[in-house]
Design a protein around this motif. Sequence first.
Motif, PDB file in Angstrom:
ATOM      1  N   SER A  92     -21.327-117.069 -50.476  1.00 45.48           N
ATOM      2  CA  SER A  92     -20.542-116.066 -51.196  1.00 45.48           C
ATOM      3  C   SER A  92     -21.303-114.751 -51.272  1.00 45.48           C
ATOM      4  O   SER A  92     -22.526-114.710 -51.253  1.00 45.48           O
ATOM      5  CB  SER A  92     -20.230-116.546 -52.614  1.00 45.48           C
ATOM      6  OG  SER A  92     -19.312-117.612 -52.595  1.00 45.48           O
ATOM      7  N   ASN A  93     -20.530-113.684 -51.392  1.00 44.37           N
ATOM      8  CA  ASN A  93     -21.058-112.346 -51.576  1.00 44.37           C
ATOM      9  C   ASN A  93     -20.585-111.887 -52.956  1.00 44.37           C
ATOM     10  O   ASN A  93     -19.441-112.136 -53.331  1.00 44.37           O
ATOM     11  CB  ASN A  93     -20.501-111.443 -50.472  1.00 44.37           C
ATOM     12  CG  ASN A  93     -20.983-110.025 -50.573  1.00 44.37           C
ATOM     13  OD1 ASN A  93     -21.829-109.684 -51.399  1.00 44.37           O
ATOM     14  ND2 ASN A  93     -20.435-109.173 -49.747  1.00 44.37           N
ATOM     15  N   TYR A  94     -21.443-111.235 -53.724  1.00 42.83           N
ATOM     16  CA  TYR A  94     -21.108-110.824 -55.084  1.00 42.83           C
ATOM     17  C   TYR A  94     -21.071-109.305 -55.177  1.00 42.83           C
ATOM     18  O   TYR A  94     -21.993-108.628 -54.717  1.00 42.83           O
ATOM     19  CB  TYR A  94     -22.119-111.403 -56.074  1.00 42.83           C
ATOM     20  CG  TYR A  94     -22.106-112.916 -56.057  1.00 42.83           C
ATOM     21  CD1 TYR A  94     -21.301-113.628 -56.930  1.00 42.83           C
ATOM     22  CD2 TYR A  94     -22.873-113.634 -55.141  1.00 42.83           C
ATOM     23  CE1 TYR A  94     -21.264-115.015 -56.909  1.00 42.83           C
ATOM     24  CE2 TYR A  94     -22.844-115.017 -55.109  1.00 42.83           C
ATOM     25  CZ  TYR A  94     -22.042-115.695 -55.991  1.00 42.83           C
ATOM     26  OH  TYR A  94     -21.999-117.067 -55.965  1.00 42.83           O
ATOM     27  N   THR A  95     -19.981-108.792 -55.759  1.00 39.42           N
ATOM     28  CA  THR A  95     -19.836-107.349 -55.923  1.00 39.42           C
ATOM     29  C   THR A  95     -19.529-107.037 -57.379  1.00 39.42           C
ATOM     30  O   THR A  95     -19.168-107.924 -58.162  1.00 39.42           O
ATOM     31  CB  THR A  95     -18.692-106.818 -55.029  1.00 39.42           C
ATOM     32  OG1 THR A  95     -17.491-107.533 -55.339  1.00 39.42           O
ATOM     33  CG2 THR A  95     -19.025-106.989 -53.558  1.00 39.42           C
ATOM     34  N   ASP A  96     -19.642-105.769 -57.703  1.00 38.44           N
ATOM     35  CA  ASP A  96     -19.347-105.286 -59.058  1.00 38.44           C
ATOM     36  C   ASP A  96     -20.144-106.057 -60.112  1.00 38.44           C
ATOM     37  O   ASP A  96     -19.632-106.372 -61.189  1.00 38.44           O
ATOM     38  CB  ASP A  96     -17.845-105.368 -59.366  1.00 38.44           C
ATOM     39  CG  ASP A  96     -17.013-104.565 -58.378  1.00 38.44           C
ATOM     40  OD1 ASP A  96     -17.447-103.448 -58.029  1.00 38.44           O
ATOM     41  OD2 ASP A  96     -15.959-105.060 -57.946  1.00 38.44           O
ATOM     42  N   THR A  97     -21.402-106.361 -59.804  1.00 45.24           N
ATOM     43  CA  THR A  97     -22.232-107.129 -60.734  1.00 45.24           C
ATOM     44  C   THR A  97     -22.703-106.235 -61.883  1.00 45.24           C
ATOM     45  O   THR A  97     -23.018-105.063 -61.681  1.00 45.24           O
ATOM     46  CB  THR A  97     -23.454-107.747 -60.032  1.00 45.24           C
ATOM     47  OG1 THR A  97     -24.242-106.696 -59.480  1.00 45.24           O
ATOM     48  CG2 THR A  97     -23.023-108.692 -58.927  1.00 45.24           C
ATOM     49  N   ALA A  98     -22.729-106.815 -63.063  1.00 41.56           N
ATOM     50  CA  ALA A  98     -23.178-106.070 -64.237  1.00 41.56           C
ATOM     51  C   ALA A  98     -23.797-107.016 -65.257  1.00 41.56           C
ATOM     52  O   ALA A  98     -23.230-108.066 -65.559  1.00 41.56           O
ATOM     53  CB  ALA A  98     -22.013-105.318 -64.863  1.00 41.56           C
ATOM     54  N   LEU A  99     -24.962-106.636 -65.752  1.00 46.31           N
ATOM     55  CA  LEU A  99     -25.613-107.329 -66.861  1.00 46.31           C
ATOM     56  C   LEU A  99     -25.514-106.418 -68.070  1.00 46.31           C
ATOM     57  O   LEU A  99     -25.708-105.207 -67.944  1.00 46.31           O
ATOM     58  CB  LEU A  99     -27.090-107.586 -66.560  1.00 46.31           C
ATOM     59  CG  LEU A  99     -27.455-108.753 -65.656  1.00 46.31           C
ATOM     60  CD1 LEU A  99     -27.090-108.470 -64.229  1.00 46.31           C
ATOM     61  CD2 LEU A  99     -28.929-109.029 -65.769  1.00 46.31           C
ATOM     62  N   SER A 100     -25.235-107.007 -69.235  1.00 46.28           N
ATOM     63  CA  SER A 100     -25.156-106.193 -70.449  1.00 46.28           C
ATOM     64  C   SER A 100     -25.558-107.024 -71.662  1.00 46.28           C
ATOM     65  O   SER A 100     -25.661-108.244 -71.588  1.00 46.28           O
ATOM     66  CB  SER A 100     -23.739-105.633 -70.635  1.00 46.28           C
ATOM     67  OG  SER A 100     -22.812-106.681 -70.808  1.00 46.28           O
ATOM     68  N   ASN A 101     -25.750-106.327 -72.771  1.00 43.00           N
ATOM     69  CA  ASN A 101     -26.067-106.957 -74.067  1.00 43.00           C
ATOM     70  C   ASN A 101     -27.271-107.889 -73.991  1.00 43.00           C
ATOM     71  O   ASN A 101     -27.234-108.988 -74.537  1.00 43.00           O
ATOM     72  CB  ASN A 101     -24.856-107.705 -74.624  1.00 43.00           C
ATOM     73  CG  ASN A 101     -23.706-106.782 -74.963  1.00 43.00           C
ATOM     74  OD1 ASN A 101     -23.841-105.569 -74.920  1.00 43.00           O
ATOM     75  ND2 ASN A 101     -22.573-107.352 -75.276  1.00 43.00           N
ATOM     76  N   ILE A 102     -28.325-107.457 -73.345  1.00 36.88           N
ATOM     77  CA  ILE A 102     -29.527-108.288 -73.230  1.00 36.88           C
ATOM     78  C   ILE A 102     -30.225-108.348 -74.584  1.00 36.88           C
ATOM     79  O   ILE A 102     -30.493-107.322 -75.204  1.00 36.88           O
ATOM     80  CB  ILE A 102     -30.492-107.739 -72.159  1.00 36.88           C
ATOM     81  CG1 ILE A 102     -29.817-107.775 -70.791  1.00 36.88           C
ATOM     82  CG2 ILE A 102     -31.791-108.533 -72.147  1.00 36.88           C
ATOM     83  CD1 ILE A 102     -30.632-107.144 -69.681  1.00 36.88           C
ATOM     84  N   LYS A 103     -30.500-109.590 -75.019  1.00 33.41           N
ATOM     85  CA  LYS A 103     -31.218-109.824 -76.274  1.00 33.41           C
ATOM     86  C   LYS A 103     -32.343-110.813 -75.992  1.00 33.41           C
ATOM     87  O   LYS A 103     -32.145-111.790 -75.276  1.00 33.41           O
ATOM     88  CB  LYS A 103     -30.274-110.374 -77.337  1.00 33.41           C
ATOM     89  CG  LYS A 103     -29.207-109.374 -77.764  1.00 33.41           C
ATOM     90  CD  LYS A 103     -28.306-109.918 -78.834  1.00 33.41           C
ATOM     91  CE  LYS A 103     -27.271-108.964 -79.329  1.00 33.41           C
ATOM     92  NZ  LYS A 103     -26.661-108.055 -78.414  1.00 33.41           N
ATOM     93  N   ILE A 104     -33.505-110.546 -76.573  1.00 35.62           N
ATOM     94  CA  ILE A 104     -34.680-111.382 -76.321  1.00 35.62           C
ATOM     95  C   ILE A 104     -35.263-111.845 -77.647  1.00 35.62           C
ATOM     96  O   ILE A 104     -35.427-111.051 -78.576  1.00 35.62           O
ATOM     97  CB  ILE A 104     -35.751-110.620 -75.517  1.00 35.62           C
ATOM     98  CG1 ILE A 104     -35.160-110.102 -74.203  1.00 35.62           C
ATOM     99  CG2 ILE A 104     -36.963-111.508 -75.253  1.00 35.62           C
ATOM    100  CD1 ILE A 104     -36.084-109.192 -73.422  1.00 35.62           C
ATOM    101  N   ILE A 105     -35.585-113.139 -77.708  1.00 32.96           N
ATOM    102  CA  ILE A 105     -36.246-113.728 -78.876  1.00 32.96           C
ATOM    103  C   ILE A 105     -37.536-114.371 -78.383  1.00 32.96           C
ATOM    104  O   ILE A 105     -37.520-115.127 -77.407  1.00 32.96           O
ATOM    105  CB  ILE A 105     -35.354-114.806 -79.541  1.00 32.96           C
ATOM    106  CG1 ILE A 105     -34.038-114.204 -80.012  1.00 32.96           C
ATOM    107  CG2 ILE A 105     -36.098-115.475 -80.696  1.00 32.96           C
ATOM    108  CD1 ILE A 105     -33.021-115.247 -80.431  1.00 32.96           C
ATOM    109  N   PHE A 106     -38.638-114.090 -79.064  1.00 35.00           N
ATOM    110  CA  PHE A 106     -39.940-114.644 -78.702  1.00 35.00           C
ATOM    111  C   PHE A 106     -40.376-115.702 -79.702  1.00 35.00           C
ATOM    112  O   PHE A 106     -40.148-115.554 -80.902  1.00 35.00           O
ATOM    113  CB  PHE A 106     -41.015-113.553 -78.689  1.00 35.00           C
ATOM    114  CG  PHE A 106     -40.861-112.573 -77.568  1.00 35.00           C
ATOM    115  CD1 PHE A 106     -41.415-112.832 -76.321  1.00 35.00           C
ATOM    116  CD2 PHE A 106     -40.180-111.390 -77.751  1.00 35.00           C
ATOM    117  CE1 PHE A 106     -41.286-111.933 -75.288  1.00 35.00           C
ATOM    118  CE2 PHE A 106     -40.037-110.475 -76.717  1.00 35.00           C
ATOM    119  CZ  PHE A 106     -40.593-110.751 -75.486  1.00 35.00           C
TER     120      PHE A 106
END
Length: 157
Positions: A92-106
């Motif tokens: 498969s080929n992936y288009t219009d990829t978007a990452l959002s609302n990144i939250k990190i807990i340590f």
Amino acid sequence: MKNAGKWLLQIINMKQLIVFFLLVSSFAAKAQQSKDEKILIKKTYLLSNTIFGTKDSLTLEKLFAPTATYGHSHGKIQTRKEAIDGACHNKSNYTDTALSNIKIIFEGNTAIVRYLYKANENKPDGKVVPLNFTMLLVWVKEKGDWKLFGRQAVSLD
């Protein structure tokens, strides 16, 4: 009375010194966390770009911990080897990829990264499938480097 005054000043100075060291320690911990946050955000984007883009096995080998597990939105769980092989052989080929609302807990040498992922999956048969996932990544710090220990995708559609 003079001795009592000196004693009181010593106590005040000691308290100020303790507060100063606590503040410095707090800033140092925050600076380290901020540095690790930046690293994990970069690694999260690199992982996504590699899984859904370049499909480069050497990059994935460097990102994955030896005992990593990789969970798909449809419930399939893969070992490290299965996940890397699957990503590298995915047609498969992936288009219009978007990452959002990144939250990190340590928590010590472990970090949980949560984010939203959207894309269009263009399958080899021409079918286009919209993807809308929430992702959970578990990273562990091994020998000073963050490695992917676990991944779970959950479909939001």
